[in-house]
Scaffold this motif. Structure first.
Motif, PDB file in Angstrom:
ATOM      1  N   ARG A 101      -1.857  23.272  47.491  1.00 37.30           N
ATOM      2  CA  ARG A 101      -2.459  24.287  46.614  1.00 37.30           C
ATOM      3  C   ARG A 101      -3.034  25.434  47.433  1.00 37.30           C
ATOM      4  O   ARG A 101      -2.949  26.599  47.048  1.00 37.30           O
ATOM      5  CB  ARG A 101      -3.570  23.663  45.759  1.00 37.30           C
ATOM      6  CG  ARG A 101      -3.095  22.733  44.677  1.00 37.30           C
ATOM      7  CD  ARG A 101      -4.181  22.564  43.610  1.00 37.30           C
ATOM      8  NE  ARG A 101      -5.491  22.315  44.165  1.00 37.30           N
ATOM      9  CZ  ARG A 101      -5.964  21.106  44.474  1.00 37.30           C
ATOM     10  NH1 ARG A 101      -5.183  20.046  44.305  1.00 37.30           N
ATOM     11  NH2 ARG A 101      -7.186  20.961  44.957  1.00 37.30           N
ATOM     12  N   THR A 121      -9.324  32.178  36.773  1.00 37.57           N
ATOM     13  CA  THR A 121      -8.611  31.660  35.603  1.00 37.57           C
ATOM     14  C   THR A 121      -7.106  31.807  35.769  1.00 37.57           C
ATOM     15  O   THR A 121      -6.335  30.887  35.454  1.00 37.57           O
ATOM     16  CB  THR A 121      -9.067  32.407  34.339  1.00 37.57           C
ATOM     17  OG1 THR A 121     -10.478  32.206  34.157  1.00 37.57           O
ATOM     18  CG2 THR A 121      -8.323  31.892  33.109  1.00 37.57           C
ATOM     19  N   ALA A 136      -5.938  29.258  38.236  1.00 36.59           N
ATOM     20  CA  ALA A 136      -5.972  27.922  37.640  1.00 36.59           C
ATOM     21  C   ALA A 136      -4.765  27.699  36.737  1.00 36.59           C
ATOM     22  O   ALA A 136      -4.153  26.621  36.746  1.00 36.59           O
ATOM     23  CB  ALA A 136      -7.268  27.726  36.862  1.00 36.59           C
ATOM     24  N   GLU A 137      -4.411  28.709  35.941  1.00 38.76           N
ATOM     25  CA  GLU A 137      -3.251  28.591  35.068  1.00 38.76           C
ATOM     26  C   GLU A 137      -1.958  28.467  35.876  1.00 38.76           C
ATOM     27  O   GLU A 137      -1.065  27.686  35.536  1.00 38.76           O
ATOM     28  CB  GLU A 137      -3.180  29.807  34.138  1.00 38.76           C
ATOM     29  CG  GLU A 137      -4.293  29.842  33.102  1.00 38.76           C
ATOM     30  CD  GLU A 137      -4.266  31.113  32.270  1.00 38.76           C
ATOM     31  OE1 GLU A 137      -3.458  32.016  32.607  1.00 38.76           O
ATOM     32  OE2 GLU A 137      -5.050  31.217  31.303  1.00 38.76           O
ATOM     33  N   GLU A 138      -1.860  29.241  36.961  1.00 40.09           N
ATOM     34  CA  GLU A 138      -0.654  29.205  37.787  1.00 40.09           C
ATOM     35  C   GLU A 138      -0.495  27.848  38.474  1.00 40.09           C
ATOM     36  O   GLU A 138       0.614  27.315  38.585  1.00 40.09           O
ATOM     37  CB  GLU A 138      -0.729  30.314  38.843  1.00 40.09           C
ATOM     38  CG  GLU A 138       0.539  30.495  39.648  1.00 40.09           C
ATOM     39  CD  GLU A 138       1.646  31.151  38.862  1.00 40.09           C
ATOM     40  OE1 GLU A 138       2.819  30.877  39.169  1.00 40.09           O
ATOM     41  OE2 GLU A 138       1.339  31.958  37.944  1.00 40.09           O
ATOM     42  N   LEU A 139      -1.608  27.272  38.923  1.00 43.27           N
ATOM     43  CA  LEU A 139      -1.581  26.014  39.664  1.00 43.27           C
ATOM     44  C   LEU A 139      -1.698  24.793  38.764  1.00 43.27           C
ATOM     45  O   LEU A 139      -1.571  23.664  39.231  1.00 43.27           O
ATOM     46  CB  LEU A 139      -2.724  25.992  40.686  1.00 43.27           C
ATOM     47  CG  LEU A 139      -2.680  27.069  41.767  1.00 43.27           C
ATOM     48  CD1 LEU A 139      -4.006  27.141  42.512  1.00 43.27           C
ATOM     49  CD2 LEU A 139      -1.549  26.800  42.742  1.00 43.27           C
ATOM     50  N   GLU A 140      -2.016  25.040  37.484  1.00 39.85           N
ATOM     51  CA  GLU A 140      -2.205  23.953  36.512  1.00 39.85           C
ATOM     52  C   GLU A 140      -3.339  23.022  36.930  1.00 39.85           C
ATOM     53  O   GLU A 140      -3.209  21.794  36.939  1.00 39.85           O
ATOM     54  CB  GLU A 140      -0.899  23.173  36.307  1.00 39.85           C
ATOM     55  CG  GLU A 140       0.218  24.032  35.731  1.00 39.85           C
ATOM     56  CD  GLU A 140       1.495  23.253  35.472  1.00 39.85           C
ATOM     57  OE1 GLU A 140       1.592  22.103  35.943  1.00 39.85           O
ATOM     58  OE2 GLU A 140       2.396  23.787  34.799  1.00 39.85           O
ATOM     59  N   VAL A 141      -4.465  23.634  37.322  1.00 40.03           N
ATOM     60  CA  VAL A 141      -5.674  22.888  37.680  1.00 40.03           C
ATOM     61  C   VAL A 141      -6.846  23.540  36.955  1.00 40.03           C
ATOM     62  O   VAL A 141      -6.705  24.558  36.273  1.00 40.03           O
ATOM     63  CB  VAL A 141      -5.916  22.890  39.212  1.00 40.03           C
ATOM     64  CG1 VAL A 141      -4.770  22.184  39.941  1.00 40.03           C
ATOM     65  CG2 VAL A 141      -6.086  24.318  39.740  1.00 40.03           C
ATOM     66  N   SER A 142      -8.037  22.977  37.135  1.00 33.39           N
ATOM     67  CA  SER A 142      -9.225  23.548  36.512  1.00 33.39           C
ATOM     68  C   SER A 142      -9.753  24.716  37.338  1.00 33.39           C
ATOM     69  O   SER A 142      -9.453  24.847  38.534  1.00 33.39           O
ATOM     70  CB  SER A 142     -10.311  22.476  36.387  1.00 33.39           C
ATOM     71  OG  SER A 142     -10.776  22.102  37.678  1.00 33.39           O
TER      72      SER A 142
END
Length: 316
Positions: free
Chosen positions: A5, A22, A25-31
């Motif tokens: 990551r 944000t 987070a959306e690109e990496l699919e994490v919080s």
């Protein structure tokens, strides 16, 4: 993995510029909380990463910062495309360039990511050819690859399976494909597919290859594979097969058994299996010995039975 990551964040910010937590987070699919921790880890590793507050805020790299990959030469960049297959780079004559590119890529990474890459390299190895594959004669492969890169027509002497076996061809190289450890040249006119290990002689000409606009090598290869499989199994055989025989089936036969197999009271399974030529079906089903019974077509059943009787006679 966290180190993966971190590298992704670094590359995203290099290519896209400022990004919010944000968006990352959306690109990496994490919080978002995970992004905050990853950014702090990059800070600790010495990456010049800054956060701006406000409506137009977000994370960004120090102006002008780039990973230290500016020293790559063209051949090294080509070798990076083959980074998952160092053996392929070696066969194409790019082995030394591959090693140089790997060193430069490693040097460009922050220390934690460099350690992660070293661990992965120590624990993963790709050996594409099968166990029983013979070594192909690929002495012409580097020159074929050079013609592909330069877009130059090839004059070759080629050995095919039918008469006359040895023929002369002028080929416009569209691309090279590595399939199951074997190299194939896709070339015009056609295009058609040629095994590189069957090239007997080769000359790279000065003539520019005429490659159709928009030709997609990957899409062409997928279409060829689909056509090959469609033509491969044009017959059917109805069989009864034991559990041990069923476990030995592979490919289309195994899929057909799973899809249309009907269990019988004795534990065997009745199924309709796709077959190739009568000769291939005869040999394949005989190899299963007493774990299969051919029910149809009658000609195949009779042929298998005749072979079984001949074997019994021979062994007394």
């Amino acid at each position: 993995m966290k180190s993966s990551r971190l590298l992704t964040i670094l590359l995203l910010l290099e290519t896209r510029g400022r990004m919010t937590a944000t968006e990352l987070a959306e690109e990496l699919e994490v919080s978002v909380r995970t992004v905050y921790r990853d950014v702090e880890a990059l800070h600790t590793a010495g990456v010049p990463l800054y956060g701006d507050a406000g409506h137009r805020g977000g994370y960004r790299l120090l102006a002008g910062h780039r990973s230290r990959l500016t020293g790559l030469y063209a051949r090294e960049a080509e070798a990076l495309v083959l980074a998952g297959l160092p053996g392929a780079a070696e066969e194409l004559g790019l082995g030394a360039h591959f090693a140089d590119a790997q060193l430069k890529l490693r040097a460009a990474l922050p220390a934690p990511l460099r350690e992660h890459v070293d661990r992965l390299r120590a624990r993963f190895h790709i050996d594409a050819p099968g166990w029983y594959a013979e070594d192909d004669d690929t002495r012409f492969l580097p020159r074929v690859a050079e013609a592909v890169r330069a877009g130059r027509v090839l004059a070759v002497r080629y050995r095919r399976w039918k008469e006359p076996t040895d023929v002369d061809r002028r080929l416009a190289p569209y691309g090279l494909v590595l399939k199951a450890g074997r190299w194939y040249l896709v070339a015009g006119p056609g295009p058609r597919t040629y095994r590189v290990d069957r090239i007997l002689a080769l000359t790279v000409t000065d003539e520019e290859a005429d490659i159709p606009a928009g030709f997609d090598l990957a899409a062409h290869w997928r279409a060829c594979q689909e056509d090959f499989h469609a033509r491969l199994h044009q017959g059917e055989a109805v069989v009864r097969i034991s559990p041990r025989g069923a476990a030995r089936l592979t490919g289309a036969a195994a899929r057909a058994l799973a899809e249309n197999g009907v269990p019988e009271p004795d534990g065997w399974t009745r199924a309709t299996l796709p077959v190739e030529t009568p000769d291939h079906a005869h040999a394949t089903l005989l190899a299963l010995g007493t774990d299969v019974e051919v029910l149809a077509p009658p000609a195949l059943r009779d042929r298998v039975a005749a072979t079984a009787r001949a074997l019994a006679d021979r062994y007394g």
